[in-house]
Design a protein around this motif. Structure first.
Motif, PDB file in Angstrom:
ATOM      1  N   LEU A 142       0.854  -1.091  -0.112  1.00  0.00           N
ATOM      2  CA  LEU A 142      -0.025   0.332   0.079  1.00  0.00           C
ATOM      3  C   LEU A 142       0.634   1.325  -0.007  1.00  0.00           C
ATOM      4  O   LEU A 142       0.293   2.470  -0.088  1.00  0.00           O
ATOM      5  CB  LEU A 142      -0.937  -0.096   1.216  1.00  0.00           C
ATOM      6  CG  LEU A 142      -2.014  -0.898   1.211  1.00  0.00           C
ATOM      7  CD1 LEU A 142      -2.685  -1.266   2.648  1.00  0.00           C
ATOM      8  CD2 LEU A 142      -3.093  -0.890   0.112  1.00  0.00           C
ATOM      9  N   GLY A 143       2.269   1.169  -0.005  1.00  0.00           N
ATOM     10  CA  GLY A 143       3.198   2.205   0.062  1.00  0.00           C
ATOM     11  C   GLY A 143       3.037   2.977   1.223  1.00  0.00           C
ATOM     12  O   GLY A 143       3.214   4.402   1.419  1.00  0.00           O
ATOM     13  N   VAL A 144       2.773   2.377   2.328  1.00  0.00           N
ATOM     14  CA  VAL A 144       2.816   2.907   3.673  1.00  0.00           C
ATOM     15  C   VAL A 144       4.274   3.544   4.179  1.00  0.00           C
ATOM     16  O   VAL A 144       5.074   2.392   4.034  1.00  0.00           O
ATOM     17  CB  VAL A 144       1.993   2.070   4.729  1.00  0.00           C
ATOM     18  CG1 VAL A 144       2.235   2.860   6.235  1.00  0.00           C
ATOM     19  CG2 VAL A 144       0.591   2.260   4.309  1.00  0.00           C
ATOM     20  N   ASP A 145       4.535   4.606   4.711  1.00  0.00           N
ATOM     21  CA  ASP A 145       5.789   4.652   5.282  1.00  0.00           C
ATOM     22  C   ASP A 145       5.750   4.648   6.881  1.00  0.00           C
ATOM     23  O   ASP A 145       6.677   3.919   7.460  1.00  0.00           O
ATOM     24  CB  ASP A 145       6.487   6.026   4.940  1.00  0.00           C
ATOM     25  CG  ASP A 145       5.427   7.128   5.452  1.00  0.00           C
ATOM     26  OD1 ASP A 145       4.516   6.721   5.680  1.00  0.00           O
ATOM     27  OD2 ASP A 145       6.084   8.389   5.058  1.00  0.00           O
ATOM     28  N   ARG A 146       4.743   4.965   7.448  1.00  0.00           N
ATOM     29  CA  ARG A 146       4.743   4.854   8.947  1.00  0.00           C
ATOM     30  C   ARG A 146       2.742   4.822   9.420  1.00  0.00           C
ATOM     31  O   ARG A 146       2.337   5.464   8.678  1.00  0.00           O
ATOM     32  CB  ARG A 146       5.259   5.971   9.912  1.00  0.00           C
ATOM     33  CG  ARG A 146       5.465   6.036  11.200  1.00  0.00           C
ATOM     34  CD  ARG A 146       6.501   6.976  11.781  1.00  0.00           C
ATOM     35  NE  ARG A 146       6.486   6.921  13.121  1.00  0.00           N
ATOM     36  CZ  ARG A 146       7.291   6.165  13.761  1.00  0.00           C
ATOM     37  NH1 ARG A 146       8.308   5.598  13.088  1.00  0.00           N
ATOM     38  NH2 ARG A 146       7.274   6.381  15.050  1.00  0.00           N
TER      39      ARG A 146
END
Length: 671
Positions: free
Chosen positions: A51-55
């Motif tokens: 999902l391209g989540v960084d944090r």
């Protein structure tokens, strides 16, 4: 003037970001906290990455390692390293192997009255003991919540459970929830929230309430909620977290969609016979049945009091030579307090085997009973084969019943045992302050640092599968026909053989539905696209999304059932499997395994259908018998978009926009 609200309605209203509080319609809730355990967490972390989540964007998220803590080879240990690196990368708390079961540990360290908690474990609902709205769901839903997206669900009915009286000696919280299961069965609370109220609450501690809320999952409930009152305040004070307390109570004259009453003073010791949590009878009816094993522990009886009662009952006595008496502390905190109070010494002296803190036998990771022997457990589930033994015979009971039976070697009503032995009810004195132990709980890295963390992938961790869109027409065989109450343990088994492959989806697929049909994986690979037919409450039990993914990898495109358990229904849609329901349940009996079914114009039909509460009927044609069956679905517009795309992640990837995951998901919602 606003209408008076119950606790569940207050919590939903405070977190509602979309929809209206009308039962049967789709709503979306803001999520404050999430939890994952290791059997589901490896997929969740890969989904976060996809999902391209960084944090994480929740107030608090935690990753627990409690299910697969047996390390017979490198696979589980490799997954633990992956989960620790993912917790560091994405900003989660990390609870190391041996720290304890996720639900009681989360309650001890992080639970906050008034908050929402979403977990990739069906027993996340235990958090309702503190006045939280705590809901178990599939891992992808949790990943989306960690990405800052709201959680979508069908607005449940609110079921007010009024408790009166006080439990008799030798009767405890487990008997309360077993009585509700006796009355209502394993689907009696489907799409309902249980809200407990009344003067009977005064005799239930926060951990007693945990027992009851935990096994609301066995009733099929979306959640269970209790008020945040003096019992919750005492619990948080004992944990050194008094400042996290806030009172929560139902408004006077709050109304409920349906109600039930339970007089605790009338209860007796209850037991769930093999092999369903809903197969409940009074203990006295099965007293005298020989047993070979007793196991105390799990998220269904995790409190210090539950272990201390057993210790007090067996103190100065020897357990039966015919019985293996196993004790699984629910957390290191509980283990430490058992040691400090001397209860552990009493258990060991009486013949108990003390194990590390974790799920262990509850998920079939060790402690499998012997062939042909009855196993008595204080666990939440006894589905066929879940223990790890084929044709097992597992019974669910209270700690009091477990301890009395361990002493006698047969199923024993603890009140009858006490009368025969001249024993007074144990007076268990619990410490005023718990032995808080955070040594195995790692805090998230500060913002900015996680980007430098590389995910540690062992060779057993496969990539997420590429899922293709739903075709417009399905002309497919019925590869398997099943009856009612098929559990996710039967669809994607747990246990020592299968669970180590929970990160290796192609290999895990080899175990799919083998408890029902050992040849299903091979037949599915040969058949390609196919569907299955099921009865009522298909997919009850665990939230594991593997039970949707691995059949999908084997070619499953649709399920036609009488009805579905809530979480599995959501998981099927999340991974592009079309969940259809018979308009006439009797049509289930007209279909045979091997029949060829035809579904046409699926894409146009799903595009035009109404939202959520029930679609107009469409037709499934049985080409083998030349019969037609009307079927419906309950998918919202959001879910239909996902199913058509082949699943939520393909739908997100195909949506316009390239920024934050929330923008891409809004593209899905608007399509």
């Amino acid at each position: 003037m606003t209408n008076p609200l119950g606790i569940a309605q207050q919590l939903i209203a405070a977190h509602l970001v979309d929809g209206s509080m009308v039962p049967g319609t789709e709503i979306a809730l803001r999520i404050d906290q999430t939890l994952c355990q290791d059997a589901t967490g490896t997929l969740v972390m890969q989904e976060l990455e996809a999902l391209g989540v960084d944090r994480v964007r929740t107030g608090l998220s935690a990753q627990y390692v409690d299910h697969n803590i047996a390390q017979a080879d490198e696979r589980n240990a490799d997954d633990h390293l992956f989960l620790r690196s993912a917790a560091q990368r994405f900003g989660l708390w990390y609870s190391k192997p041996g720290n304890g079961v996720s639900h009681p540990v989360h309650m001890q360290r992080f639970g906050v009255p008034g908050a929402t908690l979403l977990g990739s474990d069906s027993h996340t609902c235990a958090g309702g003991a503190l006045g939280m709205l705590a809901i178990g769901t599939g891992g992808l839903d949790v990943a989306l919540a960690m990405a800052g997206e709201p959680f979508h669900l069908t607005m449940p009915q609110i079921w007010g459970i009024h408790l009166d009286g006080e439990s008799a000696d030798w009767v405890s919280a487990k008997d309360v929830i077993l009585e509700l299961l006796r009355r209502h069965g394993v689907k009696g609370a489907h799409n309902r929230i249980l809200e407990y109220q009344g003067p009977g609450l005064a005799c239930l501690t926060a951990m007693d309430r945990h027992v009851i809320a935990n096994m609301g999952a066995e009733l099929g409930a979306t959640a269970s909620v209790f008020p945040a009152d003096d019992a919750v305040l005492r619990f948080l004070r004992a944990e050194g977290r008094e400042d996290d307390f806030q009172p929560i109570a139902a408004d006077p004259d709050a109304c409920y969609d349906l109600t039930d009453r339970l007089d605790l003073s009338t209860l007796e010791s209850m037991i769930a016979m093999p092999s369903s949590p809903g197969n409940v009878v009074p203990v006295r009816r099965v007293a005298g049945t020989p047993i070979g094993q007793v196991v105390v522990g799990s998220s269904a009886n995790p409190g210090l009091r539950d272990f201390a009662v057993c210790a007090a009952m067996v103190k100065g006595r020897n357990t039966s030579a015919e019985v293996s008496f196993d004790v699984n502390p629910s957390s290191r905190e509980v283990l430490q307090d058992l040691l400090l109070t001397g209860a552990a010494f009493d258990l060991i002296t009486a013949g108990a085997r003390i194990h590390q803190a974790g799920c262990l036998g509850c998920i079939g990771m060790g402690q499998a009973p012997a062939t042909g022997r009855h196993s008595l457990r204080t666990f939440p589930r006894n589905f066929p084969g879940r223990s790890g033994t084929s044709n097992d015979s597992v019974w669910l009971c209270s700690p009091e019943t477990a301890a009395a039976s361990a002493l006698t070697g047969v199923i024993t009503d603890p009140a009858a045992w006490a009368r025969d032995e001249g024993v007074d009810p144990p007076q268990v004195a619990l410490p005023e302050h718990a032995s808080v132990n955070d040594a195995m709980l790692e805090a998230p890295l500060p913002p900015g640092r996680p980007k430098a963390v590389e995910l540690v992938r062992g060779p057993n961790i496969s990539a997420l599968p590429a899922l293709d869109p739903l075709p417009d027409e399905l002309d497919v065989p019925v590869l398997l026909k099943m009856g009612d109450n098929v559990s996710t343990d039967e669809i994607s088994p747990a246990g020592t053989q299968a669970l180590p492959y929970r990160s290796n989806l192609p290999r895990l697929a080899d175990f799919t539905l083998t408890r029902i049909d050992p040849d299903y994986p091979d037949r599915a690979r040969r058949a390609g696209a196919h569907l299955i037919v099921a009865g009522d409450n298909y997919g009850q039990g665990s939230s594991r999304e593997h039970a949707a993914i691995t059949p999908r990898l084997l070619g499953l495109r649709a399920v036609v059932a009488k009805s579905y358990a809530r979480i599995h229904w959501q998981n099927l849609a999340n991974f592009g499997v079309l969940p259809l329901e018979f308009a006439d349940p009797g049509d289930h009996d007209r279909i045979d395994q091997g029949d060829r079914l035809l579904l046409t114009r699926l894409r146009s039909t799903l595009d035009r259908d109404g939202d959520g509460a029930g679609s107009p009927p469409t037709t499934v044609h049985n080409a083998t018998k030349n019969e037609d069956y009307p079927v419906t679905h309950r998918l919202s517009a959001r879910q239909r978009t996902a199913v058509l795309a082949g699943g939520v992640i393909p739908a997100v990837s195909a949506s316009p926009g390239s920024g934050a995951v929330g923008a891409r998901l809004r593209g899905v919602n608007e399509s």
